[in-house]
Design a protein around this motif. Sequence first.
Motif, PDB file in Angstrom:
ATOM      1  N   LEU A 105       0.834  -1.207   0.000  1.00 49.20           N
ATOM      2  CA  LEU A 105       0.000   0.000   0.000  1.00 49.20           C
ATOM      3  C   LEU A 105       0.865   1.251   0.000  1.00 49.20           C
ATOM      4  O   LEU A 105       0.563   2.231  -0.695  1.00 49.20           O
ATOM      5  CB  LEU A 105      -0.933  -0.013   1.212  1.00 49.20           C
ATOM      6  CG  LEU A 105      -2.086  -1.022   1.164  1.00 49.20           C
ATOM      7  CD1 LEU A 105      -2.856  -1.010   2.484  1.00 49.20           C
ATOM      8  CD2 LEU A 105      -3.029  -0.712   0.009  1.00 49.20           C
ATOM      9  N   SER A 106       1.951   1.248   0.778  1.00 48.34           N
ATOM     10  CA  SER A 106       2.856   2.399   0.805  1.00 48.34           C
ATOM     11  C   SER A 106       3.492   2.609  -0.564  1.00 48.34           C
ATOM     12  O   SER A 106       3.643   3.746  -1.030  1.00 48.34           O
ATOM     13  CB  SER A 106       3.937   2.172   1.864  1.00 48.34           C
ATOM     14  OG  SER A 106       4.873   3.220   1.866  1.00 48.34           O
ATOM     15  N   TRP A 107       3.841   1.498  -1.223  1.00 51.17           N
ATOM     16  CA  TRP A 107       4.416   1.607  -2.571  1.00 51.17           C
ATOM     17  C   TRP A 107       3.407   2.187  -3.548  1.00 51.17           C
ATOM     18  O   TRP A 107       3.755   3.022  -4.396  1.00 51.17           O
ATOM     19  CB  TRP A 107       4.855   0.215  -3.015  1.00 51.17           C
ATOM     20  CG  TRP A 107       5.395   0.167  -4.413  1.00 51.17           C
ATOM     21  CD1 TRP A 107       6.643   0.498  -4.829  1.00 51.17           C
ATOM     22  CD2 TRP A 107       4.675  -0.244  -5.580  1.00 51.17           C
ATOM     23  NE1 TRP A 107       6.758   0.313  -6.187  1.00 51.17           N
ATOM     24  CE2 TRP A 107       5.570  -0.139  -6.676  1.00 51.17           C
ATOM     25  CE3 TRP A 107       3.382  -0.690  -5.815  1.00 51.17           C
ATOM     26  CZ2 TRP A 107       5.193  -0.463  -7.964  1.00 51.17           C
ATOM     27  CZ3 TRP A 107       3.010  -1.023  -7.101  1.00 51.17           C
ATOM     28  CH2 TRP A 107       3.910  -0.905  -8.156  1.00 51.17           C
ATOM     29  N   LEU A 108       2.148   1.794  -3.427  1.00 48.21           N
ATOM     30  CA  LEU A 108       1.110   2.321  -4.306  1.00 48.21           C
ATOM     31  C   LEU A 108       0.901   3.813  -4.077  1.00 48.21           C
ATOM     32  O   LEU A 108       0.662   4.572  -5.018  1.00 48.21           O
ATOM     33  CB  LEU A 108      -0.199   1.567  -4.078  1.00 48.21           C
ATOM     34  CG  LEU A 108      -0.258   0.141  -4.634  1.00 48.21           C
ATOM     35  CD1 LEU A 108      -1.526  -0.557  -4.168  1.00 48.21           C
ATOM     36  CD2 LEU A 108      -0.196   0.151  -6.148  1.00 48.21           C
ATOM     37  N   ARG A 113       1.609   9.360  -5.981  1.00 46.51           N
ATOM     38  CA  ARG A 113       2.178  10.708  -5.800  1.00 46.51           C
ATOM     39  C   ARG A 113       3.091  11.085  -6.957  1.00 46.51           C
ATOM     40  O   ARG A 113       3.194  12.250  -7.331  1.00 46.51           O
ATOM     41  CB  ARG A 113       2.940  10.768  -4.480  1.00 46.51           C
ATOM     42  CG  ARG A 113       2.041  10.779  -3.242  1.00 46.51           C
ATOM     43  CD  ARG A 113       2.860  10.748  -1.971  1.00 46.51           C
ATOM     44  NE  ARG A 113       1.999  10.812  -0.781  1.00 46.51           N
ATOM     45  CZ  ARG A 113       2.439  10.660   0.473  1.00 46.51           C
ATOM     46  NH1 ARG A 113       3.739  10.431   0.688  1.00 46.51           N
ATOM     47  NH2 ARG A 113       1.594  10.725   1.485  1.00 46.51           N
ATOM     48  N   ALA A 114       3.791  10.079  -7.506  1.00 47.94           N
ATOM     49  CA  ALA A 114       4.660  10.335  -8.660  1.00 47.94           C
ATOM     50  C   ALA A 114       3.876  10.425  -9.957  1.00 47.94           C
ATOM     51  O   ALA A 114       4.457  10.635 -11.028  1.00 47.94           O
ATOM     52  CB  ALA A 114       5.714   9.235  -8.774  1.00 47.94           C
ATOM     53  N   PRO A 121      11.114   1.624  -6.357  1.00 50.03           N
ATOM     54  CA  PRO A 121      11.500   0.211  -6.188  1.00 50.03           C
ATOM     55  C   PRO A 121      10.428  -0.570  -5.440  1.00 50.03           C
ATOM     56  O   PRO A 121       9.868  -0.095  -4.453  1.00 50.03           O
ATOM     57  CB  PRO A 121      12.801   0.305  -5.370  1.00 50.03           C
ATOM     58  CG  PRO A 121      13.317   1.687  -5.621  1.00 50.03           C
ATOM     59  CD  PRO A 121      12.108   2.550  -5.793  1.00 50.03           C
ATOM     60  N   LEU A 122      10.154  -1.765  -5.920  1.00 53.46           N
ATOM     61  CA  LEU A 122       9.129  -2.593  -5.300  1.00 53.46           C
ATOM     62  C   LEU A 122       9.677  -3.217  -4.016  1.00 53.46           C
ATOM     63  O   LEU A 122      10.736  -3.851  -4.040  1.00 53.46           O
ATOM     64  CB  LEU A 122       8.706  -3.698  -6.274  1.00 53.46           C
ATOM     65  CG  LEU A 122       7.592  -4.634  -5.796  1.00 53.46           C
ATOM     66  CD1 LEU A 122       6.281  -3.875  -5.700  1.00 53.46           C
ATOM     67  CD2 LEU A 122       7.451  -5.816  -6.740  1.00 53.46           C
ATOM     68  N   PRO A 123       8.981  -3.041  -2.877  1.00 54.79           N
ATOM     69  CA  PRO A 123       9.458  -3.650  -1.637  1.00 54.79           C
ATOM     70  C   PRO A 123       9.319  -5.163  -1.676  1.00 54.79           C
ATOM     71  O   PRO A 123       8.474  -5.706  -2.390  1.00 54.79           O
ATOM     72  CB  PRO A 123       8.532  -3.036  -0.564  1.00 54.79           C
ATOM     73  CG  PRO A 123       7.278  -2.708  -1.301  1.00 54.79           C
ATOM     74  CD  PRO A 123       7.714  -2.296  -2.681  1.00 54.79           C
ATOM     75  N   ARG A 124      10.137  -5.840  -0.908  1.00 52.87           N
ATOM     76  CA  ARG A 124      10.038  -7.296  -0.825  1.00 52.87           C
ATOM     77  C   ARG A 124       8.761  -7.658  -0.086  1.00 52.87           C
ATOM     78  O   ARG A 124       8.554  -7.257   1.055  1.00 52.87           O
ATOM     79  CB  ARG A 124      11.251  -7.875  -0.097  1.00 52.87           C
ATOM     80  CG  ARG A 124      12.563  -7.677  -0.842  1.00 52.87           C
ATOM     81  CD  ARG A 124      13.675  -8.450  -0.187  1.00 52.87           C
ATOM     82  NE  ARG A 124      13.418  -9.881  -0.221  1.00 52.87           N
ATOM     83  CZ  ARG A 124      14.214 -10.798   0.332  1.00 52.87           C
ATOM     84  NH1 ARG A 124      15.305 -10.418   0.964  1.00 52.87           N
ATOM     85  NH2 ARG A 124      13.907 -12.073   0.264  1.00 52.87           N
ATOM     86  N   GLY A 131       3.252 -11.269  -2.812  1.00 52.19           N
ATOM     87  CA  GLY A 131       4.454 -10.851  -3.528  1.00 52.19           C
ATOM     88  C   GLY A 131       4.270 -10.909  -5.033  1.00 52.19           C
ATOM     89  O   GLY A 131       4.728 -10.040  -5.768  1.00 52.19           O
ATOM     90  N   GLU A 132       3.562 -11.935  -5.516  1.00 53.03           N
ATOM     91  CA  GLU A 132       3.311 -12.055  -6.953  1.00 53.03           C
ATOM     92  C   GLU A 132       2.414 -10.931  -7.448  1.00 53.03           C
ATOM     93  O   GLU A 132       2.632 -10.367  -8.524  1.00 53.03           O
ATOM     94  CB  GLU A 132       2.685 -13.413  -7.253  1.00 53.03           C
ATOM     95  CG  GLU A 132       2.455 -13.678  -8.735  1.00 53.03           C
ATOM     96  CD  GLU A 132       3.755 -13.752  -9.518  1.00 53.03           C
ATOM     97  OE1 GLU A 132       3.687 -13.576 -10.741  1.00 53.03           O
ATOM     98  OE2 GLU A 132       4.812 -13.971  -8.913  1.00 53.03           O
ATOM     99  N   ILE A 133       1.396 -10.584  -6.652  1.00 51.08           N
ATOM    100  CA  ILE A 133       0.523  -9.464  -7.028  1.00 51.08           C
ATOM    101  C   ILE A 133       1.330  -8.173  -7.113  1.00 51.08           C
ATOM    102  O   ILE A 133       1.172  -7.384  -8.055  1.00 51.08           O
ATOM    103  CB  ILE A 133      -0.625  -9.319  -6.009  1.00 51.08           C
ATOM    104  CG1 ILE A 133      -1.619 -10.474  -6.163  1.00 51.08           C
ATOM    105  CG2 ILE A 133      -1.347  -7.985  -6.186  1.00 51.08           C
ATOM    106  CD1 ILE A 133      -2.678 -10.507  -5.094  1.00 51.08           C
ATOM    107  N   GLY A 134       2.210  -7.950  -6.131  1.00 53.70           N
ATOM    108  CA  GLY A 134       3.051  -6.754  -6.160  1.00 53.70           C
ATOM    109  C   GLY A 134       3.938  -6.700  -7.385  1.00 53.70           C
ATOM    110  O   GLY A 134       4.085  -5.654  -8.022  1.00 53.70           O
ATOM    111  N   ALA A 135       4.542  -7.852  -7.742  1.00 53.23           N
ATOM    112  CA  ALA A 135       5.416  -7.900  -8.914  1.00 53.23           C
ATOM    113  C   ALA A 135       4.648  -7.594 -10.193  1.00 53.23           C
ATOM    114  O   ALA A 135       5.112  -6.835 -11.047  1.00 53.23           O
ATOM    115  CB  ALA A 135       6.087  -9.279  -9.004  1.00 53.23           C
TER     116      ALA A 135
END
Length: 384
Positions: A105-108, A113-114, A121-124, A131-135
Motif C-alpha cells: 500500500l505504501s508503494w502504491l 504521488r509520482a 522500487p518494489l518492496p520485498r 508478492g506475486e501481485i506486487g510484482a
Amino acid sequence: MADVQKSVADTKAIKRRLLPLPLALKMLLVLALAVLPLCFMALVAAGAFTLPQMPLAFLRTGTLHFGALEISVAHAVLFGSTALGIGLGLALADVFFIRPVRKLLSWLVQLRRAEFRTVPPLPRAGADEIGEIGAQMALAAATFSQSAAQTEGSNQQRTLFIMTAAHQLRTPMTALAWTVESLRNPATSAEEREQLLASTAESLARMRSVIEHILASANVEEGKFGHVFESIDIVPIIEHLMLEARPLSKKQNVSLAFEHENTFPVFADKERITLALSDLISNALQYTPQGGSVVVSAKPIGEKLEIAVQDTGIGISESERPLLFSKLYRGDRARHMRPDGTGLGLFVVRNIIEQHGSDITVDSKEGQGTRMSFFLSSNRDKLN
C-alpha cells in the motif's frame, strides 16, 4: 524517459516464480501456532506431559486467589494458553500478511504521488500470492509509465513537427504571394517578370521538397514506407541526379563530380534510393561554401557496391553526430548556414538505407568536410 525505461527493464526481469510459501500454507502455520499452547496444556492436563513442581491434581482441582477473586487453575490455564496462542498467531499473521500488505500500500501511495511518471522500487513482499501481485502491479505500472512517456514525447514531436512544417511552407508561400502581386503590377518590366518567374519556380520546388519530406517522414513512422526491390543499375540514376543538381552547384559555386568504376547491378528500391541519394547530394551542395567540391562515387567492394558522397563543407562536430539522423534535428552551424532546412532529410535517408540492409557511415571533421557512405548489395538475401 530514461527513468521509465529503466523501470520497465527492472520489472520485466520479474517472472512468475514458484511460491514455496503460498498463502494457504501460511494460514495453516498461523492457525497451528495459535492453537499450539492450548493443545500443549490439554496434553499436560491429560497426563501426556508433566510439569516440574506442579502436580497434575493441582492443575485439575487447584484454585488461584487474586484478592477476593478466586479462579480455578484449569480455567486460568485455559484462558492463558488461549491468550498466548492468539498473541503468537497475531504476531505471525503480522509477519506473513499485514506487513507485506502495508508495504505494498505504501508503494502504491508513492506511485500515485509520482503520477505514474516513475516507478519506485518494489518492496520485498514475500514469496507468496501477495508478492506475486506486487510484482505484476509493478510491471503493469512500469508499462503504463512507459506508454504515458512515449505518448507525451509523441505529442511534443507532433507539435514541433507541425510548427516546423508550417514555418517551412510559410516562407515560399509568402514569396509566391509577393511574386503574384508584383506580376499583376503593370509597372513591372519584362526583365523583372522573368526574374520573378524564376523565383516562383524556386519557391514551388522548395514547397514540393518540404511536402515530399513531410509525407516520407509520416510514412516512415507509420510503417507504411513500403519498398519494392529489383535489380537496377545505379549509375544512370546517379548521372540523372547529377544533371538535376547542376543548377544548384552553379548557384552555390561548388564543383560536382561523379566517379565510378566496375559497377554492377544491385537490388534496391529505385524510387526510395533515388530520394536518399538526392537528399545526400543536395545536403552536400548546400552545406559546402563557395569554391568547394562535392564528389559522388560508386565502387565495388566484394559483392557490394559502396556509394559515397564526399564534400569539403562545414563538417559535423562530435557532439552533433549522435543526433544527426534524428527527426527534425539540425546542428547549430547548419541552421546558421541554411535556416530554411526541414531537419527531415537525413531521418528519411537513414530509414531507406537501413531497409536496404546497410548502415550509413559518417566520416567528418568540423570545418574540413564530410563523407557519407553506404552499401548496396548484389545479393537479394542481404536485404532487410
